[in-house]
Structures are given as C-alpha cells and as structure tokens.
Design an enzyme around this catalytic site. Structure first.
Site, short mmCIF file in Angstrom:
data_model
loop_
_atom_site.label_atom_id
_atom_site.label_comp_id
_atom_site.label_asym_id
_atom_site.label_seq_id
_atom_site.Cartn_x
_atom_site.Cartn_y
_atom_site.Cartn_z
N ASP A 1 35.02 40.90 38.18
CA ASP A 1 35.60 40.17 37.05
C ASP A 1 34.92 40.58 35.75
OD1 ASP A 1 37.10 38.81 38.90
OD2 ASP A 1 35.78 37.07 38.95
N1 URA Z 1 34.19 37.17 43.47
C1 URA Z 1 34.48 36.71 42.23
O1 URA Z 1 34.84 35.56 42.05
N2 URA Z 1 34.36 37.58 41.19
C2 URA Z 1 33.94 38.84 41.33
O2 URA Z 1 33.83 39.57 40.34
C3 URA Z 1 33.64 39.30 42.62
C4 URA Z 1 33.78 38.44 43.68
#
Ligand code: URA
Length: 241
Positions: free
Chosen positions: A106
């Site tokens: 993310d």
């Molecule tokens: N899980 C999440 O919520 N975000 C990420 O970036 C990776 C795994």
C-alpha cells in the site's frame, strides 16, 4: 549496466552453470566479435559486442533484481500520471531494463519490495500454489491478544465475506500500541489492515521485512535500493522451483 563478465552473461543466457560455461569458453568455442576467446572473465559490452557459441548467436536479455526499502507516500506501480511510483525512484540505466514490482505494498506501507524484469520468477513468487511466506512488522492500536493470534491461525472472515488462509501472528509486545509480526502466504488487497479491522483493531504502521528467503537489508533506508546478490537470486529461484 551494459558491461558484464562473459561467463556471467553466458550463464544468465541459460547456456549452463558458471562452471559449465567456463569449460566451454576454455574450449575456445565462444567468439566475441568474430574472435575466439578463452578468458572466462573477459568483460563484454552487451550493447555492441556480438557473441556466438559455434554458429549460434547468444541473445542476451539482461535480468535485473532489485531490493527496495519502499518508503511511505509512493505507490507500487510502474507508471502513474499523478503519483510518484517506486519505479520513479530508480535511475534511468535500471528503468531502461523495464523492471516492475513483484506484488504490491500500500502507499502507506514501507519495506521490502522486489523489483525485477524476470517475469517467470515474479509469476512463481506470486503464485498461491507456491505459498511463499511474506513477513510483516506492524504496530497495532490496542492490546493484541492470543485470541487474535488464534483468529489469524483459523482464518478471518473479511467484510466482503472472504475467509483468509491460515496465517501466523507473533506478538512481540502487547500494549496500548502493540508490536507484532505477521506471516502471510497470500496477498489480498489491504489484507493485514482488513484482518485487524475484522478484529476491531487498527494498523498504525506496517512494514514488510521478508519475502520467502529474501530479507530486507537493514542498511537500506526508506527509498534506498540495491541489486540482489547472486546468492539471493539463486535462493529465491530454488524456493519456487
Ligand atoms: N497488507 C496490507 O494491509 N497492506 C500492505 O501493504 C500489505 C499487506
């Protein structure tokens, strides 16, 4: 990036192992620009030198494997008209090889991101069949309990009805803001955040620290990157063989 040892180039072109290609070079059947060479460590220039094994031209596509400590605020994509991407953090001699990120973190997640132009390896690392374990460090608002760890193990039903595969939650420190490690074999959209949300908790900070055998180099500050060592590449390839 265009200059490379002859034995490395041949090994990366699928001719054989380093040891095997060294033998071939010593036999004199490899030519560079029409001349037979016997120096296994000769440096060749992939942008202009013509390399043959007997009558067969060696078509070399340079593979690149990068470990990045992804910083917060950039998106895991190759191109975006508005946002800064992880590829924007690389120099032009690297981006010229068309690398792409393997999987997604993310925008506000930090940590280990593999970036490569090796489509086969990327595909295998992401394949659910291979079950490659991704390890994350997280800070969670609220007191994380053994009940939460059990829920991770059993699988958690997310808000859209999807039930997660068994995952491991290791509690480092349970407190007002808890610290944990999470081990996942899948990578659904916002998975960790949604898993904690389903348990009534909020992820305050998330960082990926390992992917299979590949461990984030602690010397890399957010936004920094380095090429993988040969050992790191081989170990990833073996993992998904
Ligand atoms: N899980 C999440 O919520 N975000 C990420 O970036 C990776 C795994």
């Amino acid at each position: 990036m265009a200059k490379i040892r002859l034995d490395k180039l041949l090994a990366h072109s699928g001719i054989g192992t380093r040891k095997q290609v060294k033998k071939l070079i010593k036999k004199g059947i490899i030519t560079v620009n029409g001349k037979s060479v016997r120096d296994t460590g000769m440096i060749v220039d992939t942008s202009c030198d013509e390399i043959f094994m007997g009558n067969e031209k060696i078509n070399y596509k340079e593979a690149i494997y990068i470990m990045m400590n992804k910083p917060r605020g950039v998106i895991t994509s190759t191109y975006d008209p508005l946002e800064r991407t992880v590829i924007d953090l690389l120099p032009s001699e690297v981006t010229a090889l068309n690398p792409f990120p393997v999987g997604r973190l993310d925008k506000d997640t930090e940590g280990l991101l593999l970036i490569t132009n090796d489509g086969e390896l990327a595909h295998k690392l992401l394949s659910p069949k291979k079950g490659v374990v991704k390890k994350y460090y997280a800070q969670i608002e609220g007191f994380v309990s053994e009940d939460d760890a059990r829920a991770f193990e059993e699988g958690i039903t997310l808000e859209d009805g999807y039930r997660t595969l068994p995952a491991r939650l290791e509690i480092i420190r349970a407190a007002d803001v808890s610290e944990v490690y999470i081990y996942l074999t899948e990578g659904k959209y916002h998975q960790i955040k949604r898993m904690f949300k389903a348990l009534g908790k909020h992820v305050a900070y998330l960082k990926r620290v390992a992917m299979g055998s590949l461990i984030l180099d602690e010397n890399l500050k957010p936004g920094e990157w380095r090429e993988l060592t040969e050992e790191e590449v081989i170990s990833l390839q073996r993992l998904v063989m």
